[in-house]
Design a protein around this motif. Structure first.
Motif, mmCIF file in Angstrom:
data_model
loop_
_atom_site.group_PDB
_atom_site.id
_atom_site.type_symbol
_atom_site.label_atom_id
_atom_site.label_comp_id
_atom_site.label_asym_id
_atom_site.label_seq_id
_atom_site.Cartn_x
_atom_site.Cartn_y
_atom_site.Cartn_z
ATOM 1 N N ILE A 1 0.824 -1.201 0.000
ATOM 2 C CA ILE A 1 0.000 0.000 0.000
ATOM 3 C C ILE A 1 0.867 1.263 0.000
ATOM 4 C CG2 ILE A 1 -0.244 0.063 2.532
ATOM 5 C CD1 ILE A 1 -3.173 1.013 1.987
ATOM 6 N N VAL A 2 2.093 1.172 0.504
ATOM 7 C CA VAL A 2 3.032 2.300 0.475
ATOM 8 C C VAL A 2 4.329 1.922 -0.244
ATOM 9 C CG1 VAL A 2 4.523 3.765 1.906
ATOM 10 C CG2 VAL A 2 2.106 3.501 2.488
ATOM 11 N N HIS A 3 4.856 0.730 0.013
ATOM 12 C CA HIS A 3 6.130 0.345 -0.609
ATOM 13 C C HIS A 3 5.968 0.208 -2.122
ATOM 14 C CE1 HIS A 3 9.864 -1.735 -1.499
ATOM 15 N NE2 HIS A 3 10.257 -1.495 -0.261
ATOM 16 N N PRO A 4 6.865 0.820 -2.901
ATOM 17 C CA PRO A 4 6.757 0.737 -4.369
ATOM 18 C C PRO A 4 6.996 -0.680 -4.884
ATOM 19 C CG PRO A 4 8.189 2.549 -3.687
ATOM 20 C CD PRO A 4 7.944 1.717 -2.475
ATOM 21 N N ALA A 5 6.465 -0.929 -6.058
ATOM 22 C CA ALA A 5 6.694 -2.189 -6.751
ATOM 23 C C ALA A 5 8.122 -2.240 -7.292
ATOM 24 C CB ALA A 5 5.699 -2.336 -7.888
ATOM 25 N N PRO A 6 8.610 -3.445 -7.651
ATOM 26 C CA PRO A 6 9.928 -3.532 -8.280
ATOM 27 C C PRO A 6 9.978 -2.702 -9.561
ATOM 28 C CG PRO A 6 9.092 -5.723 -7.717
ATOM 29 C CD PRO A 6 7.964 -4.767 -7.509
ATOM 30 N N THR A 7 11.135 -2.132 -9.839
ATOM 31 C CA THR A 7 11.298 -1.446 -11.120
ATOM 32 C C THR A 7 11.216 -2.469 -12.257
ATOM 33 O OG1 THR A 7 13.697 -1.728 -11.176
ATOM 34 C CG2 THR A 7 12.831 0.238 -10.019
ATOM 35 N N TYR A 8 11.112 -1.978 -13.474
ATOM 36 C CA TYR A 8 11.031 -2.880 -14.625
ATOM 37 C C TYR A 8 12.262 -3.786 -14.698
ATOM 38 C CZ TYR A 8 10.644 -4.466 -19.461
ATOM 39 O OH TYR A 8 10.561 -5.242 -20.591
ATOM 40 N N ILE A 9 13.436 -3.208 -14.473
ATOM 41 C CA ILE A 9 14.677 -3.990 -14.529
ATOM 42 C C ILE A 9 14.709 -5.016 -13.400
ATOM 43 C CG2 ILE A 9 17.190 -3.891 -14.379
ATOM 44 C CD1 ILE A 9 16.026 -2.847 -17.021
ATOM 45 N N GLN A 10 14.313 -4.600 -12.189
ATOM 46 C CA GLN A 10 14.269 -5.546 -11.068
ATOM 47 C C GLN A 10 13.299 -6.686 -11.350
ATOM 48 O OE1 GLN A 10 13.184 -2.704 -8.060
ATOM 49 N NE2 GLN A 10 15.278 -2.532 -7.252
ATOM 50 N N TRP A 11 12.165 -6.367 -11.951
ATOM 51 C CA TRP A 11 11.172 -7.392 -12.244
ATOM 52 C C TRP A 11 11.679 -8.363 -13.307
ATOM 53 C CZ3 TRP A 11 7.689 -9.805 -9.872
ATOM 54 C CH2 TRP A 11 6.677 -10.518 -10.529
ATOM 55 N N LEU A 12 12.394 -7.845 -14.291
ATOM 56 C CA LEU A 12 12.998 -8.738 -15.291
ATOM 57 C C LEU A 12 13.969 -9.705 -14.626
ATOM 58 C CD1 LEU A 12 13.726 -6.406 -18.363
ATOM 59 C CD2 LEU A 12 11.920 -8.126 -18.132
ATOM 60 N N GLY A 13 14.712 -9.211 -13.636
ATOM 61 C CA GLY A 13 15.628 -10.087 -12.925
ATOM 62 C C GLY A 13 14.901 -11.182 -12.157
ATOM 63 N N ILE A 14 13.776 -10.828 -11.519
ATOM 64 C CA ILE A 14 12.972 -11.824 -10.802
ATOM 65 C C ILE A 14 12.434 -12.868 -11.773
ATOM 66 C CG2 ILE A 14 10.815 -12.152 -9.515
ATOM 67 C CD1 ILE A 14 11.370 -9.382 -8.223
ATOM 68 N N LEU A 15 11.927 -12.413 -12.906
ATOM 69 C CA LEU A 15 11.392 -13.355 -13.900
ATOM 70 C C LEU A 15 12.474 -14.304 -14.415
ATOM 71 C CD1 LEU A 15 9.063 -11.025 -16.049
ATOM 72 C CD2 LEU A 15 8.416 -12.555 -14.175
ATOM 73 N N ALA A 16 13.699 -13.783 -14.508
ATOM 74 C CA ALA A 16 14.780 -14.586 -15.078
ATOM 75 C C ALA A 16 15.193 -15.748 -14.175
ATOM 76 C CB ALA A 16 15.994 -13.692 -15.364
ATOM 77 N N ILE A 17 15.024 -15.599 -12.855
ATOM 78 C CA ILE A 17 15.502 -16.646 -11.937
ATOM 79 C C ILE A 17 14.356 -17.430 -11.294
ATOM 80 C CG2 ILE A 17 17.640 -15.396 -11.416
ATOM 81 C CD1 ILE A 17 16.345 -14.602 -8.720
ATOM 82 N N THR A 18 13.123 -17.198 -11.765
ATOM 83 C CA THR A 18 11.959 -17.893 -11.197
ATOM 84 C C THR A 18 11.069 -18.394 -12.335
ATOM 85 O OG1 THR A 18 10.599 -15.877 -11.103
ATOM 86 C CG2 THR A 18 11.969 -16.387 -9.179
ATOM 87 N N ASN A 19 10.060 -19.201 -11.959
ATOM 88 C CA ASN A 19 9.049 -19.613 -12.940
ATOM 89 C C ASN A 19 7.706 -19.736 -12.241
ATOM 90 O OD1 ASN A 19 8.205 -22.600 -12.389
ATOM 91 N ND2 ASN A 19 10.443 -22.590 -12.156
ATOM 92 N N ARG B 1 2.158 -4.800 -11.113
ATOM 93 C CA ARG B 1 3.384 -4.129 -10.692
ATOM 94 C C ARG B 1 3.084 -2.657 -10.437
ATOM 95 N NH1 ARG B 1 7.800 -1.966 -12.825
ATOM 96 N NH2 ARG B 1 6.994 -2.150 -14.957
ATOM 97 N N ALA B 2 2.298 -2.431 -9.382
ATOM 98 C CA ALA B 2 1.925 -1.089 -8.931
ATOM 99 C C ALA B 2 1.501 -1.193 -7.476
ATOM 100 C CB ALA B 2 0.778 -0.537 -9.779
ATOM 101 N N ARG B 3 1.625 -0.109 -6.752
ATOM 102 C CA ARG B 3 1.176 -0.125 -5.365
ATOM 103 C C ARG B 3 -0.331 -0.390 -5.325
ATOM 104 N NH1 ARG B 3 3.328 4.911 -2.171
ATOM 105 N NH2 ARG B 3 2.221 6.044 -3.797
ATOM 106 N N ASN B 4 -0.787 -1.117 -4.299
ATOM 107 C CA ASN B 4 -2.183 -1.537 -4.305
ATOM 108 C C ASN B 4 -2.662 -1.954 -2.923
ATOM 109 O OD1 ASN B 4 -2.093 -4.805 -4.156
ATOM 110 N ND2 ASN B 4 -0.329 -4.037 -5.328
#
Length: 493
Positions: free
Chosen positions: A414-432, A459-462
């Motif tokens: 609700i306050v903490h920002p979502a991962p940046t696009y680059i950070q999210w790409l990194g998460i996608l790369a090492i997970t499934n 990928r947005a605050r919610n």
């Protein structure tokens, strides 16, 4: 000069008819809460550096139609105001046959000052929650972890800065000095007062009854997922002790909380179970007893089993801060386990339910919830946060002719920002997020779903709202920054 509360009031929910009013105030001898002509005596349940913590227990009989309960706080025969200069508040009690409207939120803060300083309108979603409440009032706010972020403790307290520069073998030898303990205690006290007095947060906490369960940042990042020698060392234990004291007093509202399911004479954990209308709200404490090898102790699991045995009808909302259904980090975990970097990043990977050390307990939780859902014939919804994205998962049990589904709703933050696009790409790369098979016959599966009106991962605050519609489906709506309006209906079994 107007008399003001240091913090609060904060309204809590402990059952259908039982509410609490909590506030922190300095230098008083007595306090009451006024509900119209009714006078409710408050008791001081503890002290923090900022003042005494006072709690009033309120029994509110339900009526046929929903109504607002107005209240005031009087200390030493003087009416007190909040830090916002408000002296009268009200909360909503749903009618006997009314479907209650819930809000769920997590991650109310920032993990570092850079994020805080670069986030525009940090509390805008709290404003949005206030607007939602005014248009159709919330009956309860469920807060699923990281109600405060204590990570700045390592830079805010000089003795901890110096201690943190030592090697691990030297760290575990050092005692926690009296001066260090005093500064740690003051840090947590001032953290809660500062964060919960933010105007947008304070207005909701005073007007929407809440149920709270902690996660790691309420202590500090990764608590419980560090090597045992660190977790048990004097300094870590001093920090945990102070964090626990403030959590128990301000989030749990003391061991007097009627929904606690543990042994109140020797409180080892803070898991809770409460009934509210046709719902049972089940909040799992996954931090108090967490280690690298366990999430909850055997006696804790016994308490959970006993509470589930009493849940025989209606719908079940299960608060578990870290998602049970989420992307698989197994590949990254196996790499880290075989490298010298393990102690540096282990807390991030071992925090997940799918970490290999926790898979047995995860399976135990899933199977017990499936057994309960089969008996109860109602909806089961897991409510999680932690990962700073919103998403939706499902556990499907097709072992019998009538399938059972358990859905998981993730709302973060609700306050903490979502991962940046680059950070999210990194998460996608090492997970499934491949289909996961939870039994040898492949009849129990876990999958990620795509909410209507958005991408699979939000990928947005919610935050989310939950309200059963006339179609008997529990409608989940993610309220977020941006144009998307994700939603999903959860059907009855």
């Amino acid at each position: 000069m107007t008399d003001k509360l240091v913090l609060g009031p904060i309204i809590g929910l402990e059952s259908d008819n039982h509410y609490t009013i909590l506030f922190v105030v300095k230098n008083i001898q007595s306090a009451v809460v006024l509900l119209g002509e009714q006078i409710i005596r408050a008791q001081c349940i503890g002290e923090i550096v900022s003042g005494g913590v006072w709690r009033a227990d309120i029994h509110v009989p339900q009526k046929a139609q929903g109504f607002f309960v107005e209240y005031k706080v009087v200390c030493d025969n003087k009416q007190y105001q909040s830090q916002l200069a408000i002296s009268e508040w009200a909360f909503y009690v749903p009618g006997a046959n009314e479907k209650p409207k819930f809000a769920y939120a997590s991650c109310n803060g920032f993990s570092d000052y850079r994020l805080m300083n670069t986030t525009e309108n940090p509390y805008s979603l709290w404003d949005q929650m206030k607007s939602e409440h005014h248009s159709a009032p919330f009956a309860a706010l469920l807060m699923g972890g990281d109600q405060v972020y204590a990570d700045s403790i390592w830079s805010a307290i000089e003795p901890l800065q110096k201690w943190n520069e030592l090697g691990i073998d030297e760290k575990i030898k050092r005692p926690a000095t009296v001066d260090m303990k005093k500064k740690i205690d003051r840090f947590y006290s001032e953290l809660y007062v500062s964060r919960w007095n933010q105007p947008q947060v304070a207005q909701i906490l005073a007007t929407v009854p809440s149920v709270m369960m902690w996660d790691d940042h309420d202590i500090f990042d990764g608590w419980g997922s560090y090597p045992e020698k660190l977790t048990n060392c004097p300094v870590y234990q001093a920090i945990y002790g102070a964090a626990k004291k403030h959590f128990e007093l301000l989030q749990v509202r003391g061991p007097q909380n009627r929904s606690l399911i543990g042994n109140l004479a020797d409180l080892k954990h803070y898991s809770m179970s409460l009934t509210f209308g046709t719902y049972t709200i089940f909040a799992l404490d996954n931090r108090s007893e967490r280690t690298l090898s366990q999430v909850m102790s055997e006696s804790h699991w016994d308490d959970i089993a006993a509470a589930l045995n009493h849940c025989t009808s209606g719908d079940l909302l299960v608060m578990t801060a870290v998602p049970v259904v989420y992307r698989d980090f197994a590949a990254a975990e196996s790499i880290v386990d075989s490298t010298p970097w393990e102690e540096e990043v282990t807390d991030d990977l071992k925090d997940h339910w799918r970490a290999k050390e926790h898979q047995g307990e995860r399976q135990k939780l899933i199977m017990r919830l499936l057994d309960n859902a089969k008996m109860r014939k109602g909806k089961t919804v897991l409510l999680s946060g932690d990962v700073h994205v919103g998403c939706l998962g499902v556990i499907r049990d097709k072992r019998e002719t009538s399938p059972i589904n358990i859905h998981q709703v993730v709302s973060s933050g609700i306050v903490h920002p979502a991962p940046t696009y680059i950070q999210w790409l990194g998460i996608l790369a090492i997970t499934n997020d491949d289909t996961e098979y939870l039994d040898e016959n492949k009849s129990i599966t876990a999958d990620m779903l795509k909410p209507y009106g958005s991408n699979q991962y939000i990928r947005a605050r919610n935050f989310v709202t939950l309200l059963e519609g006339s179609d008997n489906k529990l409608w989940v709506n993610w309220m977020l920054e941006g144009k998307d309006k994700p939603a999903y209906p959860l059907a009855a079994q």
